[in-house]
Design a protein around this motif. Structure first.
Motif, PDB file in Angstrom:
ATOM      1  N   SER A  57       0.827  -1.207   0.000  1.00  0.00           N
ATOM      2  CA  SER A  57       0.000   0.000   0.000  1.00  0.00           C
ATOM      3  C   SER A  57       0.863   1.259   0.000  1.00  0.00           C
ATOM      4  O   SER A  57       0.348   2.370  -0.070  1.00  0.00           O
ATOM      5  CB  SER A  57      -0.922   0.013   1.226  1.00  0.00           C
ATOM      6  OG  SER A  57      -0.149   0.036   2.420  1.00  0.00           O
ATOM      7  N   ASN A  58       2.184   1.092   0.070  1.00  0.00           N
ATOM      8  CA  ASN A  58       3.126   2.213   0.084  1.00  0.00           C
ATOM      9  C   ASN A  58       4.036   2.104  -1.128  1.00  0.00           C
ATOM     10  O   ASN A  58       4.902   1.237  -1.192  1.00  0.00           O
ATOM     11  CB  ASN A  58       3.953   2.181   1.383  1.00  0.00           C
ATOM     12  CG  ASN A  58       4.928   3.340   1.499  1.00  0.00           C
ATOM     13  OD1 ASN A  58       5.113   4.117   0.559  1.00  0.00           O
ATOM     14  ND2 ASN A  58       5.557   3.458   2.654  1.00  0.00           N
ATOM     15  N   GLU A  59       3.857   2.989  -2.098  1.00  0.00           N
ATOM     16  CA  GLU A  59       4.633   2.901  -3.338  1.00  0.00           C
ATOM     17  C   GLU A  59       6.114   3.181  -3.127  1.00  0.00           C
ATOM     18  O   GLU A  59       6.941   2.870  -3.983  1.00  0.00           O
ATOM     19  CB  GLU A  59       4.075   3.859  -4.387  1.00  0.00           C
ATOM     20  CG  GLU A  59       4.176   5.321  -4.016  1.00  0.00           C
ATOM     21  CD  GLU A  59       3.578   6.246  -5.057  1.00  0.00           C
ATOM     22  OE1 GLU A  59       3.876   7.452  -5.013  1.00  0.00           O
ATOM     23  OE2 GLU A  59       2.807   5.764  -5.898  1.00  0.00           O
ATOM     24  N   LYS A  60       6.471   3.751  -1.971  1.00  0.00           N
ATOM     25  CA  LYS A  60       7.872   4.045  -1.700  1.00  0.00           C
ATOM     26  C   LYS A  60       8.593   2.915  -0.990  1.00  0.00           C
ATOM     27  O   LYS A  60       9.806   2.947  -0.819  1.00  0.00           O
ATOM     28  CB  LYS A  60       7.990   5.326  -0.866  1.00  0.00           C
ATOM     29  CG  LYS A  60       7.520   6.578  -1.600  1.00  0.00           C
ATOM     30  CD  LYS A  60       7.734   7.823  -0.755  1.00  0.00           C
ATOM     31  CE  LYS A  60       7.290   9.068  -1.523  1.00  0.00           C
ATOM     32  NZ  LYS A  60       7.492  10.309  -0.707  1.00  0.00           N
ATOM     33  N   SER A  61       7.835   1.904  -0.561  1.00  0.00           N
ATOM     34  CA  SER A  61       8.463   0.781   0.135  1.00  0.00           C
ATOM     35  C   SER A  61       7.595  -0.457   0.033  1.00  0.00           C
ATOM     36  O   SER A  61       6.453  -0.454   0.494  1.00  0.00           O
ATOM     37  CB  SER A  61       8.698   1.123   1.613  1.00  0.00           C
ATOM     38  OG  SER A  61       9.358   0.064   2.272  1.00  0.00           O
ATOM     39  N   PHE A  62       8.139  -1.508  -0.552  1.00  0.00           N
ATOM     40  CA  PHE A  62       7.450  -2.796  -0.561  1.00  0.00           C
ATOM     41  C   PHE A  62       7.441  -3.361   0.853  1.00  0.00           C
ATOM     42  O   PHE A  62       6.392  -3.639   1.426  1.00  0.00           O
ATOM     43  CB  PHE A  62       8.166  -3.757  -1.517  1.00  0.00           C
ATOM     44  CG  PHE A  62       7.611  -5.156  -1.491  1.00  0.00           C
ATOM     45  CD1 PHE A  62       6.458  -5.472  -2.180  1.00  0.00           C
ATOM     46  CD2 PHE A  62       8.262  -6.153  -0.777  1.00  0.00           C
ATOM     47  CE1 PHE A  62       5.948  -6.768  -2.155  1.00  0.00           C
ATOM     48  CE2 PHE A  62       7.765  -7.448  -0.748  1.00  0.00           C
ATOM     49  CZ  PHE A  62       6.597  -7.751  -1.432  1.00  0.00           C
ATOM     50  N   CYS A  63       8.623  -3.509   1.450  1.00  0.00           N
ATOM     51  CA  CYS A  63       8.746  -3.957   2.843  1.00  0.00           C
ATOM     52  C   CYS A  63      10.192  -3.751   3.286  1.00  0.00           C
ATOM     53  O   CYS A  63      11.120  -4.155   2.584  1.00  0.00           O
ATOM     54  CB  CYS A  63       8.357  -5.424   2.974  1.00  0.00           C
ATOM     55  SG  CYS A  63       8.547  -6.085   4.659  1.00  0.00           S
ATOM     56  N   SER A  64      10.361  -3.135   4.434  1.00  0.00           N
ATOM     57  CA  SER A  64      11.711  -2.813   4.934  1.00  0.00           C
ATOM     58  C   SER A  64      12.244  -3.863   5.900  1.00  0.00           C
ATOM     59  O   SER A  64      13.266  -3.650   6.550  1.00  0.00           O
ATOM     60  CB  SER A  64      11.705  -1.434   5.604  1.00  0.00           C
ATOM     61  OG  SER A  64      10.754  -1.401   6.655  1.00  0.00           O
ATOM     62  N   GLY A  65      11.546  -5.009   6.010  1.00  0.00           N
ATOM     63  CA  GLY A  65      12.033  -6.081   6.871  1.00  0.00           C
ATOM     64  C   GLY A  65      11.349  -6.100   8.221  1.00  0.00           C
ATOM     65  O   GLY A  65      10.302  -5.483   8.418  1.00  0.00           O
ATOM     66  N   ALA A  66      11.935  -6.835   9.158  1.00  0.00           N
ATOM     67  CA  ALA A  66      11.365  -6.939  10.503  1.00  0.00           C
ATOM     68  C   ALA A  66      11.449  -5.596  11.218  1.00  0.00           C
ATOM     69  O   ALA A  66      12.393  -4.824  11.022  1.00  0.00           O
ATOM     70  CB  ALA A  66      12.100  -8.004  11.304  1.00  0.00           C
ATOM     71  N   ASP A  67      10.465  -5.321  12.062  1.00  0.00           N
ATOM     72  CA  ASP A  67      10.429  -4.076  12.832  1.00  0.00           C
ATOM     73  C   ASP A  67      11.444  -4.161  13.973  1.00  0.00           C
ATOM     74  O   ASP A  67      11.212  -4.844  14.974  1.00  0.00           O
ATOM     75  CB  ASP A  67       9.019  -3.852  13.384  1.00  0.00           C
ATOM     76  CG  ASP A  67       8.837  -2.473  13.994  1.00  0.00           C
ATOM     77  OD1 ASP A  67       9.799  -1.969  14.609  1.00  0.00           O
ATOM     78  OD2 ASP A  67       7.750  -1.905  13.853  1.00  0.00           O
ATOM     79  N   LEU A  68      12.563  -3.474  13.817  1.00  0.00           N
ATOM     80  CA  LEU A  68      13.632  -3.546  14.828  1.00  0.00           C
ATOM     81  C   LEU A  68      13.257  -2.821  16.115  1.00  0.00           C
ATOM     82  O   LEU A  68      13.827  -3.102  17.167  1.00  0.00           O
ATOM     83  CB  LEU A  68      14.935  -2.977  14.252  1.00  0.00           C
ATOM     84  CG  LEU A  68      15.518  -3.757  13.068  1.00  0.00           C
ATOM     85  CD1 LEU A  68      16.856  -3.157  12.653  1.00  0.00           C
ATOM     86  CD2 LEU A  68      15.683  -5.237  13.415  1.00  0.00           C
ATOM     87  N   LYS A  69      12.305  -1.891  16.026  1.00  0.00           N
ATOM     88  CA  LYS A  69      11.843  -1.227  17.252  1.00  0.00           C
ATOM     89  C   LYS A  69      11.137  -2.231  18.163  1.00  0.00           C
ATOM     90  O   LYS A  69      11.293  -2.190  19.386  1.00  0.00           O
ATOM     91  CB  LYS A  69      10.911  -0.065  16.904  1.00  0.00           C
ATOM     92  CG  LYS A  69      11.614   1.098  16.214  1.00  0.00           C
ATOM     93  CD  LYS A  69      10.646   2.233  15.928  1.00  0.00           C
ATOM     94  CE  LYS A  69      11.354   3.395  15.251  1.00  0.00           C
ATOM     95  NZ  LYS A  69      10.418   4.507  14.939  1.00  0.00           N
ATOM     96  N   GLU A  70      10.345  -3.109  17.562  1.00  0.00           N
ATOM     97  CA  GLU A  70       9.668  -4.136  18.350  1.00  0.00           C
ATOM     98  C   GLU A  70      10.690  -5.110  18.924  1.00  0.00           C
ATOM     99  O   GLU A  70      10.564  -5.571  20.062  1.00  0.00           O
ATOM    100  CB  GLU A  70       8.656  -4.894  17.490  1.00  0.00           C
ATOM    101  CG  GLU A  70       7.889  -5.966  18.266  1.00  0.00           C
ATOM    102  CD  GLU A  70       6.958  -6.790  17.394  1.00  0.00           C
ATOM    103  OE1 GLU A  70       5.812  -7.022  17.809  1.00  0.00           O
ATOM    104  OE2 GLU A  70       7.381  -7.220  16.299  1.00  0.00           O
TER     105      GLU A  70
END
Length: 260
Positions: A57-70
């Motif tokens: 749903s974000n044309e600037k990012s397919f997926c940036s990987g696991a959420d490192l904040k979590e």
């Protein structure tokens, strides 16, 4: 709205589109998001869907990987437990009986790139960027990155990408042989839907056996591969779709496949 959603698309409604829907975090996946994606993949795998798209749903990012904040405050035990869930998520994509197409624009990094690599085909926009930067964070790809990348591109190039953690442009990825289709951003979804449509128009059992056969034969000895390939071929023979395909050819019409 969920963090991951899916819908049926196409003229016959036999194409599934899975949408990664956490745009504010570049679709970095959390425990909850992984659980939702795993559940959706399991539902689709049991359905009459013939081809699957994974989009963002974000044309600037397919997926940036696991959420490192979590992950930042997790104990080692909690980290390992979460990663088992992530492994199930990656495997559920790869193990779907239907061919799965990653539709990539923007960043596909770390686990996001591994989602892509667990798909069967890749359609990418010229503005896409790929990378496995785990070594820059003191870790290595854990969702198939080292195992799957070397099946897509030359092994020496795969070693370069994973050992340097470099960012790879869509153009470089295409030259390396990673992509099925490279296109403009405004044509990305249409190109992916067209590819999925070509797959969905074919006999589903034949397509599914082709996918499984290719996956299993890779890396086998010649003797092993010959044995397995003919087993999958024989599975297609005793089907109504095989009879329909031949009859349609003789009658010079478009076949009507039913998946039986």
């Amino acid at each position: 709205m969920g963090l991951v959603e899916w819908k049926r698309i196409g003229e016959q409604g036999n194409i599934a589109e899975i949408v990664l829907n956490r745009p504010e975090a570049r679709n970095a996946f959390t425990t909850e998001m992984a659980e939702q994606l795993l559940e959706i993949c399991e539902i689709i795998a049991k359905s009459d869907v013939r081809a699957v798209l994974i989009t963002s749903s974000n044309e600037k990012s397919f997926c940036s990987g696991a959420d490192l904040k979590e992950r930042n405050n997790m104990t080692e035990t909690e980290w390992k437990s979460q990663h088992k869930l992530f492994q199930q998520m990656f495997n559920s994509i790869a193990d779907m009986k239907q061919p799965v197409i990653a539709v990539v624009d923007g960043y596909a990094l770390a686990g996001g790139f591994e989602i892509v690599l667990n798909c069967d085909m890749i359609v990418a926009a010229e503005t896409a960027t790929f990378g496995l930067p785990e070594v820059t964070r003191g870790i290595m790809p854990g969702g198939g990155g080292t195992r799957l990348l070397s099946k897509r591109i030359n092994i020496h190039r795969a070693k370069e990408w994973v050992c340097t953690g470099k960012m790879v442009s869509a153009e470089e990825a295409n030259r390396a042989g990673l992509l099925n289709i490279l296109t403009k951003s405004n044509e990305l979804r249409n190109k992916a839907v067209q590819l999925a449509g070509k797959i969905a128009n074919n006999a589903p059992l034949a397509v599914q056996n082709c996918k499984t056969s290719v996956d299993e034969l890779f890396g086998m000895t010649k003797e092993e591969a010959r044995k397995i390939e003919i087993e999958y071929y024989n599975r297609c023979l005793n089907t109504e779709d095989r009879l329909e395909g031949v009859l349609a050819f003789v009658e010079k019409r478009t076949p009507e496949f039913i998946g039986k």
